[in-house]
Design a protein around this motif. Structure first.
Motif, short mmCIF file in Angstrom:
data_model
loop_
_atom_site.label_atom_id
_atom_site.label_comp_id
_atom_site.label_asym_id
_atom_site.label_seq_id
_atom_site.Cartn_x
_atom_site.Cartn_y
_atom_site.Cartn_z
N ALA A 89 0.26 1.47 4.41
CA ALA A 89 0.12 1.44 5.87
C ALA A 89 1.36 0.89 6.59
O ALA A 89 1.75 1.41 7.64
N ASN A 90 1.99 -0.14 6.02
CA ASN A 90 3.05 -0.82 6.78
C ASN A 90 4.28 0.04 7.03
O ASN A 90 5.01 -0.17 8.00
N ASN A 91 4.53 1.04 6.18
CA ASN A 91 5.69 1.92 6.41
C ASN A 91 5.30 3.39 6.51
O ASN A 91 6.14 4.27 6.33
N HIS A 92 4.02 3.64 6.78
CA HIS A 92 3.55 5.01 7.05
C HIS A 92 3.92 5.97 5.90
O HIS A 92 4.36 7.09 6.14
N SER A 93 3.70 5.54 4.67
CA SER A 93 4.07 6.35 3.51
C SER A 93 2.84 6.80 2.74
O SER A 93 1.88 6.04 2.56
N LEU A 94 2.88 8.03 2.28
CA LEU A 94 1.84 8.56 1.40
C LEU A 94 2.48 8.84 0.05
O LEU A 94 3.37 9.69 -0.07
N TRP A 95 2.06 8.09 -0.97
CA TRP A 95 2.55 8.25 -2.33
C TRP A 95 1.53 9.07 -3.14
O TRP A 95 0.32 8.90 -2.96
N PHE A 96 2.02 9.91 -4.05
CA PHE A 96 1.10 10.65 -4.92
C PHE A 96 1.86 11.15 -6.14
O PHE A 96 3.09 11.23 -6.14
N GLY A 97 1.12 11.51 -7.17
CA GLY A 97 1.76 12.06 -8.38
C GLY A 97 0.82 12.10 -9.56
O GLY A 97 -0.35 11.71 -9.47
N ARG A 98 1.36 12.59 -10.68
CA ARG A 98 0.63 12.71 -11.95
C ARG A 98 1.44 12.02 -13.03
O ARG A 98 2.65 11.83 -12.91
N TYR A 103 5.64 9.23 9.22
CA TYR A 103 6.26 9.06 10.53
C TYR A 103 7.30 10.16 10.76
O TYR A 103 7.35 10.77 11.83
N SER A 104 8.10 10.44 9.73
CA SER A 104 9.09 11.52 9.84
C SER A 104 8.40 12.87 9.98
O SER A 104 8.86 13.75 10.71
N CYS A 105 7.29 13.06 9.25
CA CYS A 105 6.55 14.32 9.37
C CYS A 105 6.11 14.56 10.81
O CYS A 105 6.19 15.69 11.32
N LEU A 111 -2.51 7.94 15.99
CA LEU A 111 -2.02 8.84 17.03
C LEU A 111 -0.75 8.34 17.72
O LEU A 111 0.10 9.16 18.09
N PRO A 112 -0.55 7.02 17.91
CA PRO A 112 0.73 6.61 18.49
C PRO A 112 1.93 7.10 17.68
O PRO A 112 3.00 7.37 18.22
N ASP A 113 1.74 7.22 16.35
CA ASP A 113 2.81 7.70 15.48
C ASP A 113 2.64 9.16 15.13
O ASP A 113 3.45 9.73 14.40
N GLY A 114 1.54 9.77 15.60
CA GLY A 114 1.42 11.21 15.54
C GLY A 114 0.93 11.81 14.24
O GLY A 114 1.23 12.97 13.96
N TYR A 115 0.15 11.08 13.42
CA TYR A 115 -0.38 11.69 12.21
C TYR A 115 -1.81 11.20 11.96
O TYR A 115 -2.22 10.14 12.41
N GLY A 171 -5.01 -2.01 5.80
CA GLY A 171 -5.10 -0.58 6.08
C GLY A 171 -4.59 0.31 4.98
O GLY A 171 -4.55 1.54 5.14
N ASN A 172 -4.18 -0.26 3.84
CA ASN A 172 -3.76 0.55 2.70
C ASN A 172 -4.98 1.27 2.12
O ASN A 172 -6.09 0.72 2.09
N VAL A 173 -4.76 2.49 1.63
CA VAL A 173 -5.85 3.31 1.09
C VAL A 173 -5.43 3.84 -0.29
O VAL A 173 -4.27 4.25 -0.47
#
Length: 614
Positions: free
Chosen positions: A127-136, A184-186, A42-46, A71-73
């Motif tokens: 977690a460290n740079n608030h990034s969500l990676w995904f793909g096929r 974070y940008s989102c 919530l401090p970073d809003g997502y 905290g990586n998932v």
């Protein structure tokens, strides 16, 4: 294999994302473990909600999502068959997570996925740079869908299977590369910001560079609600296969393709085979054999103490008796423990009035017609072409590999059951695809892979349900070896240049046309689809050959298409199946004739819309 899901919310996230999704269909894909995880920053809003459902196939059972101390998932729906070392006792989800969490820079993450050989779809929260990676993966062999919403509590959703909710707009994630979402940008923009790292391609990869701008434009157009989409110029995600050999013979033989009068027989095929053909076919057998080996051994098996007569099948083949499935069955026999049965899944849709003339034609072509046989008396409403060729193929396999127990599973589908199961399950799984062809193939593959049918035990047809968790499918052979009628049309009109363009297009679009859909319908039974003909080494080998060594369309149908595969079948000892012409699944199993035979394959299919069943 797994069912994976993630939902991203920004702004005033209330922390109740888990209440927004019914994961019943994901649980079908992963019946052995279900687990959920909520990450709120919530401090970073997502806020992110993760859900993982595991089908246990290799190593120890590893629940997902995985999370480390930082905290990586990680959610992983894939199989590592090469490129990254995974021992027989390891779980590839854990190995992949270890590799990713050791990466500090974007190019390191891309390097990991460049090395993986095998099918995959993934979601990784860094977690460290608030990034969500995904793909096929490059071919899109695993399903991953996305949905964007103006509702900030679910601005981005990712899932193996679409949700059944009114007004939803799920689409397949393009297999154009790996995506990164800056959460974070989102949160700051109150919308989704994405970066696409595309697969790098060689200029020799025909059409790929020409189509890149069009492909990128299509990707951008699929994001109507996004404010920020960037296609990275990074060259760190490397295409896993070699470029297509675009060499054309000096004399383009397009004008001679329809003039051949060769009779379609095994003896005539054998007469056409040169030493060079045999050399290429043997090399093809070697690489395909290793591909099959990886796919039938990378799974958990019963204890060795189980009595031989109680051994159950772990591997099944979608089986029509055609050359693609026959070769897979023979090569699977090379590696599966000898006491373990192999299930041959053969699907047939009930015909109202079987045609004795056509039935006799198919039986003659497969050497199943015996003297004095009464065709009219012996016919069954399920005697479709694929059933007849399947039974013929079974006889070949028994003669060639007599020590194996071959379970030929006759899967018979009535119109009433088709309508019921389409409405209950299949229409949802086929989404977001929606053509008549998607309906036909999706339904046929769903019923076949379910594996519920009849087995001939001591001359008595007995109810049987396949226990196999791995299903081998022959998709990829026709696309690479000119197996479809459209390939012959292109060759007749434009020669080898036209044929090469069509073959290049096939692999470029196979993810959006076939593979995601097939993964969803097979996975619904808690089984994993595996595609030996789309192994990276197999595709690379075929891409290096000149096109006329793979297919010779100056020769008639039943010999010229998939020529190298037919020679390989001869080398393996197969007979009548070597010269069976290509027959599309929807016609071979007769589902295309069951409801509205006047439809075109590309038409939008109203039957896939829930509530519109007759």
């Amino acid at each position: 294999m797994c069912g994976i899901y993630c939902r991203v919310g920004v702004g005033s996230c209330s922390g109740n994302c888990s209440n927004l999704y019914n994961d019943a269909n994901l649980k079908h894909r992963g019946p052995n473990s279900s687990q959920h995880l909520f990450k709120c920053n919530l401090p970073d809003g997502y806020c992110c909600y993760f859900s993982g459902h595991v089908l246990h196939l290799r190593g120890s059972l590893t629940p997902q999502p995985l999370q480390d101390k930082k905290g990586n998932v990680f959610l992983w729906n894939g199989e590592v068959f090469g490129g990254i070392e995974v021992s027989s006792n390891d779980n590839d989800s854990e190995i992949m997570f270890q590799h990713l969490t050791s990466c500090d820079e974007d190019h390191n993450i891309l390097s990991v996925f460049s090395r993986v050989q095998g099918p995959w779809a993934f979601i990784y929260f860094q977690a460290n740079n608030h990034s969500l990676w995904f793909g096929r993966d490059f071919f899109g062999r695993r399903s991953l869908l996305w949905e964007f919403s103006q509702d900030l509590t679910k601005c981005l959703s990712l899932s193996s299977v679409a949700e059944c909710t009114p007004g939803s707009d799920w689409q397949e994630v393009p297999s154009s590369g790996v995506f990164k979402c800056d959460l974070y940008s989102c949160a700051k923009l109150k919308s989704v910001a994405l970066t696409l790292y595309p697969w790098t391609t060689s200029p020799e990869f025909i059409l790929k560079e020409e189509m890149l701008e069009q492909e990128q434009s299509q990707i951008l157009n699929s994001f109507p609600k996004l404010k920020s989409v960037v296609i990275s110029e990074s060259k760190n995600l490397h295409t896993p296969v070699s470029p297509l050999n675009t060499k054309i013979p000096e004399e383009d033989a397009k004008l001679h393709s329809s003039s051949s009068k060769i009779q379609i027989t095994v003896d005539n095929l054998r007469m056409l085979v040169t030493n060079e053909h045999k050399k290429n076919a043997q090399a093809f057998i070697n690489v395909l054999n290793k591909s099959v080996q990886r796919r039938v051994l990378c799974l958990h098996r019963e204890s060795n103490f189980v009595p031989e007569d109680e051994k159950k099948a772990n591997v099944a083949v979608l089986f029509s008796g055609g050359i693609d499935s026959m070769i897979l069955a023979v090569l699977a026999d090379n590696h599966i423990p000898p006491e373990e049965p192999i299930d041959l899944l053969n699907v047939s849709f009930m015909q109202k009035t079987p045609n004795p003339t056509k039935l006799k034609k198919y039986m003659i072509g497969t050497s199943m017609l015996t003297p004095n046989m009464d065709i009219a008396a012996s016919r069954s409403p399920f005697d479709v072409p694929d059933r007849i060729t399947g039974q013929s193929g079974l006889k070949e396999l028994k003669a060639l590999r007599p020590l194996r127990t071959w379970n030929f599973v006759e899967i018979n589908v009535t119109l009433e059951e088709l309508k019921e199961m389409r409405n209950v399950s299949i229409s949802h799984l086929v989404q977001p695809l929606g053509t008549v062809l998607d309906d036909s193939i999706g339904c046929a593959v769903w019923f076949a892979s379910r594996g519920r049918g009849l087995l001939n035990i001591n001359e008595k047809m007995t109810p049987y349900i396949s226990t196999a968790k791995v299903v081998l499918t022959g998709i990829g052979a026709d696309e690479q070896l000119a197996g479809y009628s459209r390939h012959r049309v292109r060759f007749d009109n434009l020669g080898y240049k036209g044929l090469l363009e069509e073959l290049a297009m096939e692999l470029n679009r196979i993810s959006s046309r076939n593979l995601g859909r097939d993964d969803r319908v097979i996975g619904d039974h808690g089984k994993e689809a595996r595609f030996p003909y789309l192994d990276e080494d197999v595709v690379t080998f075929l891409n290096t050959l000149p096109v006329w060594e793979k297919a010779d369309l100056t020769l008639p149908r039943g010999i010229g298409e998939k020529f190298i595969l037919r020679v390989a079948a001869l080398e393996l000892g197969l007979m009548s199946s070597c010269v069976l012409p290509k027959r599309a699944m929807q016609f071979g199993c007769r589902i295309a004739k069951m409801e509205n035979s006047t439809e075109k394959a590309s038409d939008k299919c109203s039957r896939l819309l829930p509530g519109l069943q007759d």
